[in-house]
Design a protein around this motif. Structure first.
Motif, PDB file in Angstrom:
ATOM      1  N   PHE A  73       0.803  -1.226   0.000  1.00  0.00           N
ATOM      2  CA  PHE A  73       0.000   0.000   0.000  1.00  0.00           C
ATOM      3  C   PHE A  73       0.833   1.273   0.000  1.00  0.00           C
ATOM      4  N   ARG A  74       2.052   1.171   0.462  1.00  0.00           N
ATOM      5  CA  ARG A  74       2.795   2.401   0.675  1.00  0.00           C
ATOM      6  C   ARG A  74       3.322   3.020  -0.615  1.00  0.00           C
ATOM      7  N   PHE A  75       3.676   2.200  -1.575  1.00  0.00           N
ATOM      8  CA  PHE A  75       4.369   2.740  -2.756  1.00  0.00           C
ATOM      9  C   PHE A  75       3.549   3.833  -3.444  1.00  0.00           C
ATOM     10  N   GLY A  76       2.376   3.472  -3.899  1.00  0.00           N
ATOM     11  CA  GLY A  76       1.584   4.447  -4.649  1.00  0.00           C
ATOM     12  C   GLY A  76       0.274   4.769  -3.958  1.00  0.00           C
ATOM     13  N   GLY A  77       0.009   4.075  -2.887  1.00  0.00           N
ATOM     14  CA  GLY A  77      -1.242   4.289  -2.160  1.00  0.00           C
ATOM     15  C   GLY A  77      -2.099   3.038  -2.140  1.00  0.00           C
ATOM     16  N   GLY A 129       3.721   3.970 -17.455  1.00  0.00           N
ATOM     17  CA  GLY A 129       3.594   4.811 -16.261  1.00  0.00           C
ATOM     18  C   GLY A 129       2.355   4.525 -15.430  1.00  0.00           C
ATOM     19  N   LYS A 130       1.686   3.410 -15.699  1.00  0.00           N
ATOM     20  CA  LYS A 130       0.431   3.142 -14.993  1.00  0.00           C
ATOM     21  C   LYS A 130       0.661   2.495 -13.629  1.00  0.00           C
ATOM     22  N   PHE A 131       1.720   1.740 -13.520  1.00  0.00           N
ATOM     23  CA  PHE A 131       2.036   1.081 -12.258  1.00  0.00           C
ATOM     24  C   PHE A 131       3.445   1.470 -11.799  1.00  0.00           C
ATOM     25  N   PHE A 132       3.655   1.347 -10.528  1.00  0.00           N
ATOM     26  CA  PHE A 132       4.981   1.545  -9.939  1.00  0.00           C
ATOM     27  C   PHE A 132       5.970   0.562 -10.572  1.00  0.00           C
ATOM     28  N   ASP A 133       7.150   1.076 -10.901  1.00  0.00           N
ATOM     29  CA  ASP A 133       8.152   0.235 -11.539  1.00  0.00           C
ATOM     30  C   ASP A 133       8.897  -0.579 -10.485  1.00  0.00           C
ATOM     31  N   ASP A 187      -1.268   4.567  -7.816  1.00  0.00           N
ATOM     32  CA  ASP A 187      -1.907   5.657  -7.070  1.00  0.00           C
ATOM     33  C   ASP A 187      -3.404   5.643  -7.386  1.00  0.00           C
ATOM     34  N   LYS A 228      -5.630   8.266   0.500  1.00  0.00           N
ATOM     35  CA  LYS A 228      -4.895   6.994   0.431  1.00  0.00           C
ATOM     36  C   LYS A 228      -5.316   6.000   1.503  1.00  0.00           C
ATOM     37  N   SER A 287       3.250   1.703   9.125  1.00  0.00           N
ATOM     38  CA  SER A 287       3.354   1.155   7.767  1.00  0.00           C
ATOM     39  C   SER A 287       3.229   2.200   6.667  1.00  0.00           C
ATOM     40  N   THR A 288       2.554   3.306   6.938  1.00  0.00           N
ATOM     41  CA  THR A 288       2.294   4.267   5.859  1.00  0.00           C
ATOM     42  C   THR A 288       2.709   5.664   6.312  1.00  0.00           C
ATOM     43  N   LYS A 330       6.059  11.876  -7.997  1.00  0.00           N
ATOM     44  CA  LYS A 330       6.139  10.453  -8.310  1.00  0.00           C
ATOM     45  C   LYS A 330       7.417  10.162  -9.076  1.00  0.00           C
ATOM     46  N   ILE A 331       8.086   9.114  -8.670  1.00  0.00           N
ATOM     47  CA  ILE A 331       9.229   8.616  -9.426  1.00  0.00           C
ATOM     48  C   ILE A 331       8.947   7.142  -9.731  1.00  0.00           C
ATOM     49  N   MET A 332       9.735   6.558 -10.558  1.00  0.00           N
ATOM     50  CA  MET A 332       9.568   5.135 -10.895  1.00  0.00           C
ATOM     51  C   MET A 332       8.101   4.844 -11.231  1.00  0.00           C
ATOM     52  N   GLY A 333       7.547   5.691 -12.022  1.00  0.00           N
ATOM     53  CA  GLY A 333       6.150   5.493 -12.414  1.00  0.00           C
ATOM     54  C   GLY A 333       5.183   5.980 -11.356  1.00  0.00           C
ATOM     55  N   GLN A 334       4.965   5.196 -10.353  1.00  0.00           N
ATOM     56  CA  GLN A 334       3.911   5.509  -9.391  1.00  0.00           C
ATOM     57  C   GLN A 334       4.406   5.494  -7.951  1.00  0.00           C
ATOM     58  N   LEU A 335       5.689   5.615  -7.739  1.00  0.00           N
ATOM     59  CA  LEU A 335       6.198   5.639  -6.361  1.00  0.00           C
ATOM     60  C   LEU A 335       6.122   7.072  -5.841  1.00  0.00           C
ATOM     61  N   ILE A 336       5.346   7.263  -4.797  1.00  0.00           N
ATOM     62  CA  ILE A 336       5.141   8.613  -4.276  1.00  0.00           C
ATOM     63  C   ILE A 336       6.222   8.925  -3.247  1.00  0.00           C
TER      64      ILE A 336
END
Lengths: 611, 474, 433
Positions: A442-446, A479-483, A509, C21, C99-100, C312-318
């Motif tokens: 959950f943390r990466f993009g939400g 760019g739709k998902f986290f890499d 996200d 989120k 965790s978040t 955002k980097i790496m696509g969708q990493l916030i």
């Protein structure tokens, strides 16, 4: 984008009609549960309309708002509520810990949400016969804690220790980190109390006859088979108010010692427990490692976690993650399994650890584990050599300074001497207590969703993971998902390797406007590939949409599901938008999306591991 | 019997009559079977499926109709060592399967010395108890996937065998029909399992197999009373130390090992009142180490529980192990005492088993049955969470004893159920007390029957399920 | 006077990117999962325990924020009740951020402010705000003056100085807390700590206004406070009441720049014992457990301003640039009170399952005792039950609100609730004053 899945819709009532119905329902249900435990207060109702994955189910931030929410205190309350809904011609759906869009209403003003929060007792732990009886709001972590105190343990679903044991066992799925020794949620069910869609109370298994819950099947055929299979009915076939589940031996202390502080708690790995991150060269090695570990039957847990998940577990936030993930020694940790071993005594422990070492030697692998110093170093050396082969082959060693930075970061936090033992401790926490899961997804993009993941042979699961990663790669490139490197397959073995699962996680996200469409596209494409490559039914084969697609390929099971739904729920009172909808027709949005996916699909090439 | 009707049976070649004069049809495959069942549905012909060649009660028709004999489907379709699974047709027996698996480095998950001719599929579709509780993760084990024809005449494959893809396509993709669940939101296999043929007829099954140990030794723990053995079994099962694990009293043990008058007499002299039979194994990796660790645990726990480790009553440990890995020699071990027997079996927990045995003895005495005629077999299941308790009452063929024993065995389920025995496999007369005690399930099962066998042609009346309201053609 | 826009308070709009989120995962209802030690004591959220609807969890209130933001609901009386049926203990926030990085507490403060703006205060809170405006503290004017307690002790200097003991309104005005305050002062005196107090002139930190959502009043009080202390060149503020401590450390930074170092009295006493200037020589032979006040623990972490961007980097990493600091409750004051109690001869200190940053709230904060006294009482009972689980004879805390709320729930359970200053006084002087 509207209702992609075609299961949500507008209210069929005018505002006045809805308000009148709400008032009526609240007043009538108050007679069952008391004023305090039923409400139609919008601020409270919206707590049930906001759900994980709503963006995919509705294309918006919200699911539909229920008519009312009611909190029954006992089984009889539930039965009364259900009968009342049948009588009034309205739908109901129950949630326990309630994590996911499938728990919510699909259509406004049509459904009473039954929140089983008040039913939260562990009714029994039979330590001798290794089972527990729980009400809906008992979580995996709670049951585990109590089980530990009598030398037992419980399977916890991968979604996390904060979720309902009963819901996983009766109504959802139940993949987990510990399946190799503690199976899959539905296989652990030893009986249940079921309020049928019409409000009858059925007690399944030995309990009704024998007064004890030791067996869940019979007399005669197993009713367990009616209400759940690979997945349960996701709330669409009545309400479960008690569940008996198997417990398993725990060769650890009555309570685990936890040191440190948030976000770096560190569980002390008990004596005669091993927490090992084992590495091999490639998918072929992974296949062998899995089969050999399954045959040997030595492990408490065998879990595959991709580098991004491990990176998330080990770090406090995304910034820290981004730093360490640049280091090749982290982001190339693809071919690893976390292996947890427990043993009754030193001799058994030594035997089990030696088996693991033998297997790893055969496969030219290594491990990072809480071993005595000299062994630890030896196996760390092997680990690094194995990883280096891959890193060198990919020409990534130029990033070595990043590696030093990584060691500095973690050395500062844990102390250099404890550097990798902390890794063992954190992976132990993640796997044994299922306590760090949310970080990993959950943390990466939400948020995240997942695909592939059939329960099948390990070879088949690995093939599924590789197919899934290739499909996901295109979404990442767009760019739709986290890499996450595309291969973010999570899963492991069940029942000493009798079957397995690997699901392909995709993080994104949810506040992006087109995130829902992206996820649905990913589901559609991976489902299609599952069919084309004969990868068994993926976890996204649930619900009316997917069943419509897969059923013709699998003996027409949707027809039988419909028959079950119509037979046991003749009034269609049990809201089944994630299970079976009588007269379901795919929505226009879904058909359009399917067309888009079909015209722009990833090429699958299984000749190479690396993407 | 309406022989005109029999002449019209489609799809299955010829019918025949068995020794008891019952008309038998033997479909050669799933398509034939489906055609036949659809016909029977249309004609309202009761069907009595069977896969074994033995004639136990459960495979004899309870009423008029046609027997569907699947025992001729003899192919072991696949043995897969890597995935520890086999795919067998309905008529494959343990004496055929066990050696076939051993050749590939696997062992069969078996009941205690099954009757010769006993179908593997029939055994597991009836949820019979098997002797290695450590390998049983669910009471449905080792059964995984089924190919079957429902009473409706529809073909279906359960679990991961359902698809996508046929068997060849799945095998090519590495899938060996190992997923027992689904497809979808129901466990179709579970609804057929334990149904005594009332829901569907299976043509093949995928079945779990286990690694053939490099070393395996059998040990007998003995005690004058049951309690220490139960305690010992609990402890060892919890530690996953033993593979084979069951308890027999002296009578049952003698019957199990002694095939001749002389050997039975010798066994009777040497057998202890209660016996816990266990095996310890060494698998592929460090087999000696494994064997040593768990042998030591076995000794420690036996000592702690006050259990004496003794030699088998007849022959060596090796001979006992060999016996446990195969079907029973003739005569069937449960019939050796007086030539025939009736078995009364139910489930409870291991710790409660003793009280039920004692109660059974009291009921038996009330029916004039001497304890000499009763053998006791207690099979831990599901890792020790469940006990299958089986009381084997010997009777002499050709005498009134057979009928008296039958009446007793039918009737004793009533008081035992009242005492909390769980007749999870309620054959014949047991269905009535079993479902009275599980009343809330009855309507659920009746409705399931309607879904899968709408004309109620499959084994009508079994499990107390209602028959076709319009009656049958027979 | 500065305007609201010059403060760093965040609105629901500011926080929407975080609130959006919330995955409704329910982690906010439990301690961090690795720290769950029993089924019975596995909740972190008093509000969810009492009211049981999801809306009454941390996630539930984040969802209300989202619903308000999206215009799905208005602040009705029902909504307002849900918003305020919460002790603002921060347990949910701490558990979530294990965790978040969702700032649940910030969202809840913003929610209260939004509610206040749209709908005004609850009737029970209106009086509190009137009191604060009218006579500079949240209590009824009939309760006396903030310097009344000075008549009961000698040798206390008044006025501004380098080090000021901030007594706080509760200790100064609540008769049942007076003994504890006097014990603190005696301990500081005997330890040779130089300090002054402000007596009747002591300004209120505005904690209640903050919790009730009246940001204007809070801002006014806070700025006044900062002005007084900065102008006088106060270098150190020693807080007796951790509610003030938490407000000064965690919230004043949003409004102004307080120059003084802020410490809590237990930290000062801990130093004194370590340095040998305070000797604890008398036996206090009890089995005791320490209840971490939320305001001394997880809620007291220092405010960390952040002016950066989320990207955002790496696509969708916030990620945040520069990295946004996140308070996770880790750096509260946990060790000093424990060290002090462990230094008391004869006292056996046992820990409750829920402790330190994941301690369970006593129910006595967030405006709950004023508006929902039954809820406050039930929560205190739950905490005392937990103390009973570990066999504690005395429950020690370091907060007048906790002590008072717990004390009111002891009925017949044979456990005594004491302020830490009372226990230390008994150890130092042989009596509790």
């Amino acid at each position: 984008m509207g209702s992609v899945l075609g299961v949500s819709g507008e209210s069929t009532l005018t505002e006045e009609e809805a308000a009148a119905l709400r008032d009526e329902v609240v007043a009538e249900l108050a007679l069952v549960v008391g004023d305090r435990w039923v409400t139609a207060e919008p601020a409270i109702l919206d707590g049930y309309a906001w759900q994980y994955l709503a963006e995919a189910a509705t294309g918006e931030r919200w699911m539909a708002r229920p008519l009312a929410v009611v909190l029954p205190g006992c089984t009889e309350d539930v039965a009364e509520i259900v009968r009342h809904c049948n009588h009034k011609g309205i739908q109901f759906k129950a949630v326990s810990t309630g994590f996911g869009a499938w728990g919510a209403a699909a259509q406004p003003d049509s459904m009473v949400q039954i929140d089983l929060r008040r039913m939260d007792r562990i009714l029994e732990i039979d330590a001798k016969n290794m089972y527990a009886v729980v009400e809906p709001y008992v979580t995996g972590n709670q049951l585990q804690t109590e089980a530990f105190s009598v030398g037992l343990n419980t399977h916890i679903a991968g979604v996390g220790g904060q979720t309902s044991v009963l819901a996983s066992a009766t109504s959802m799925m139940g993949q987990g980190w510990d399946g190799v020794s503690m199976s899959f949620s539905c296989r652990n069910l030893l009986g249940a109390e079921w309020v049928t869609p019409e409000g009858e109370i059925v007690r399944i298994g030995s309990f009704e006859s024998a007064g004890r819950w030791f067996a869940g099947d019979g007399p005669g055929p197993s009713i367990r088979g009616v209400f759940r299979g690979f997945a349960g009915a996701l709330g669409g076939l009545g309400v479960f108010t008690k569940a008996a589940v198997k417990l398993y031996p725990w060769e650890g202390p009555e309570a685990l010692e936890v040191g440190g502080a948030s976000p770096y708690y560190e569980t002390e790995i008990p004596e005669h427990h091993l927490s090992a991150l084992c590495i091999v060269d490639d998918w072929k090695g992974m296949a062998e490692l899995g089969y050999r570990l399954g045959d040997a039957g030595i492990a408490l847990a065998v879990s595959r976690n991709a580098p991004s998940v491990m990176g998330a577990v080990l770090t406090a936030d995304n910034n820290e993650f981004a730093d360490i993930y640049e280091v090749p020694f982290v982001h190339e940790l693809y071919y690893t399994l976390v292996v947890i071993i427990q043993a009754d005594d030193a001799e058994e422990f030594a035997y089990k650890v030696d088996v693991l070492k033998t297997i790893l030697r055969e496969l030219d692998g290594g491990m990072i584990a809480n071993l005595p110093a000299h062994e630890y170093t030896y196996w760390l050396g092997r680990f690094i050599r194995t990883l280096s082969r891959r890193v060198k082959a990919k020409g990534l060693l130029k990033s070595a300074p990043g590696t030093l930075g990584l060691f500095r970061t973690f050395g500062k936090r844990y102390g250099y001497r404890k550097l990798t033992s902390s890794m063992s401790a954190l992976l132990y926490e993640a796997v044994v207590r299922s306590g760090l899961n949310m970080r990993g997804v959950f943390r990466f993009g939400g948020t995240f969703w997942t695909a592939m993941g059939s329960l099948a042979s390990w070879d088949n699961a690995i093939k599924g993971a590789r197919v899934g990663a290739q499909i996901k790669k295109r979404y990442i490139d767009e760019g739709k998902f986290f890499d996450d490197g595309a291969d973010n397959a999570w899963g492991g073995l069940y029942e000493n390797g009798a079957y397995s699962h690997l699901e392909e996680l995709a993080c994104y996200d949810p506040t992006d406007d087109d995130s829902g469409a992206n996820v649905i596209g990913y589901i559609f494409e991976t489902n299609l590939a599952s069919a084309e490559h004969f990868l068994s039914l993926p976890l996204n084969a649930c619900g009316p949409q997917a069943s419509t697609f897969f059923s013709p390929l699998c003996g027409g099971y949707q027809n039988w599901q419909l028959a079950i739904k119509n037979t046991y729920d003749p009034n269609n009172a049990s809201e089944g938008s994630s299970y079976v909808i009588p007269d379901y027709k795919p929505g226009r949005g879904l058909r359009k999306l399917a067309g888009n996916v079909m015209s722009d699909r990833a090429e699958i090439d299984l000749t190479q591991d690396d993407l | 019997m309406n022989t005109d009707l029999l002449e019209r049976i489609p799809g299955v070649g010829e019918h025949r009559f068995d020794a008891e004069g019952v008309a038998v049809v033997a479909p050669a495959g799933v398509d034939e079977l489906a055609t036949f069942v659809r016909w029977a549905r249309a004609e309202r012909i009761p069907l009595w499926p069977r896969s074994s060649t033995s004639l136990r009660r459960s495979v004899r028709p309870d009423g008029p109709g046609l027997v569907v004999d699947m025992s001729g489907l003899k192919e072991i379709i696949r043995v897969d060592r890597r995935n520890r699974v086999t795919l067998v047709q309905a008529g494959v027996t343990f004496e055929e399967l066990a050696p076939a698996l051993e050749r590939e480095g696997l062992r069969a998950v078996m009941p205690l010395c099954p009757r010769r001719g006993k179908s593997v599929l029939a055994t597991h579709i009836e949820r019979e108890a098997t002797i290695m509780p450590a390998f049983q993760w669910d009471l449905s084990d080792p059964l995984l996937c089924l190919e079957l024809v429902y009473g409706s005449g529809d073909q279906f494959r359960t679990g991961s065998a359902a698809g996508p893809g046929n068997l060849d396509q799945q095998w090519a993709s590495g899938e060996m029909q190992k997923g027992p669940m689904g497809p979808g939101h129901a466990d179709w296999m579970r609804i057929v399992q334990g149904a005594q043929g009332t829901i569907g007829i299976a043509t093949w099954a995928s079945v779990k197999a286990e690694v053939l140990p490099r070393i395996e030794t059998v040990h007998v723990g003995a005690s004058d009373t049951l309690t220490p053995l139960v305690e010992c079994a609990y402890r060892l099962l919890r530690k996953n130390a033993v593979d084979i694990c069951f308890i027999v009293d002296a009578n049952a043990f003698v019957d199990l090992v002694g095939t001749t008058e002389g050997s039975r007499a010798e066994a009777a002299r040497r057998t202890q009142p209660w016996n816990l039979v266990m095996s310890v194994s060494g698998l592929d990796y460090l087999p000696e180490r494994r064997h040593a660790v768990y042998s030591r645990m076995l000794r420690d726990e036996a000592r702690a529980a006050g259990v004496r480790l003794v030699d088998p009553p007849l022959g060596s440990g090796e001979t006992l192990l060999a016996l446990l890995r195969r079907s029973s020699e003739e005569p069937y071990w449960k019939e050796r005492r007086r030539g025939a027997s009736r078995q009364v079996f139910f489930q409870t927990t291991l710790e409660a088993a003793g009280a039920f045995c004692a109660s059974f003895a009291v009921h038996a005495a009330g029916a004039g049955i001497d304890t000499d005629r009763i053998g006791t077999y207690i099979q831990p299941q599901l890792g020790g969470r469940v006990a299958h308790v089986e009381l084997i009452v010997a009777c002499e063929p050709g005498t009134d004893e057979v009928a008296e024993t039958g009446r007793f065995a039918d009737a004793v389920a009533v008081p035992l159920t009242a005492e909390g025995a769980f007749f999870s496999r309620p054959y014949g007369a047991w269905a009535e007390p079993a479902f009275e005690a599980a009343a809330s399930s009855v309507d659920i099962l009746e409705r399931a029957k309607t879904i899968f066998d709408p004309a109620r042609i499959l084994a009508p009346g079994r499990l107390g399920l209602k028959g076709n309201p319009d009656g049958y053609a027979f | 006077m500065a305007t609201r826009s010059e403060t760093r308070h965040q609105s629901l709009d500011d926080l929407d990117h975080l609130a959006a989120k919330c995955p409704r995962c329910s982690l906010c209802k439990f301690p961090p999962l690795v720290a769950v030690r029993s089924h019975a004591r596995s909740s972190i959220c008093p509000s969810y325990d009492e009211y049981k609807y999801h809306s009454h969890s941390g996630s539930g209130r984040v969802i209300i924020a989202n619903a308000l933001h999206d215009g799905r609901i208005d602040v009705t009386e029902g909504t307002r009740d849900v918003i305020f049926q919460c002790t603002m203990c921060g347990g949910c926030d701490m558990s979530c951020k294990f965790s978040t990085d969702i700032e649940i507490s910030e969202i809840m403060f913003a929610l209260r402010a939004e509610s206040h703006e749209r709908c005004g205060p609850l009737p029970a809170h209106a009086q509190v705000l009137d009191n604060l405006r009218g006579h500079g503290h949240p209590f009824d004017a009939t309760g006396g003056s903030k310097d009344d307690w000075l008549a009961e002790i000698t040798g206390v200097r008044t006025g501004l100085s380098k080090r000021v003991l901030l007594v706080g309104s509760s200790y100064a005005l609540l008769p049942d807390r007076r003994r504890t305050l006097l014990n603190l002062v005696r301990l500081l005196q005997v330890a040779g700590v130089e300090f002054t107090v402000l007596g009747a002139d002591e300004p209120d930190t505005g904690t209640m206004a903050l919790h009730i959502g009246d940001r204007d009043l809070f801002d006014t009080l806070a700025r006044d406070f900062v002005g007084i202390f900065n102008t006088a060149g106060v270098e150190e503020i020693v807080c007796a009441d951790p509610e003030d401590f938490a407000t000064l450390r965690a919230h004043f930074g949003k409004v102004g720049d307080l120059h003084a170092t802020v410490r809590h009295a237990v930290e000062v006493l801990d130093e004194a014992v370590a340095a040998g200037s305070l000797t604890l020589r008398h036996r206090v032979s009890h089995r005791a457990t320490y209840h971490d006040p939320c305001s001394l623990g997880r809620r007291s972490e220092e405010y960390q301003a952040w002016d950066g961007e989320t990207k955002k980097i790496m696509g969708q990493l916030i990620v945040t640039d520069p990295p946004r600091p996140v308070n996770r409750g880790t750096h509260g004051v946990y060790e000093p009170p424990r060290r002090l109690l462990q230094a008391v001869p004869g006292l056996e200190l046992v820990e409750m399952p829920r402790r330190r940053e994941y301690a369970y709230c006593c129910g006595g904060s967030g405006g709950v005792p004023q508006a929902y006294p039954e809820f406050a009482s039930h929560t205190a009972h739950e905490r005392l039950d937990e103390a009973g689980d570990v066999g504690a004879e005395i429950v020690v805390s370091a907060c007048p609100g906790c002590e008072r709320n717990l004390d009111g729930a002891t009925d017949g359970r044979g456990v005594e609730v004491l302020g830490i200053y009372d226990v230390l006084a008994e150890a130092a002087f042989g009596n509790r004053g």
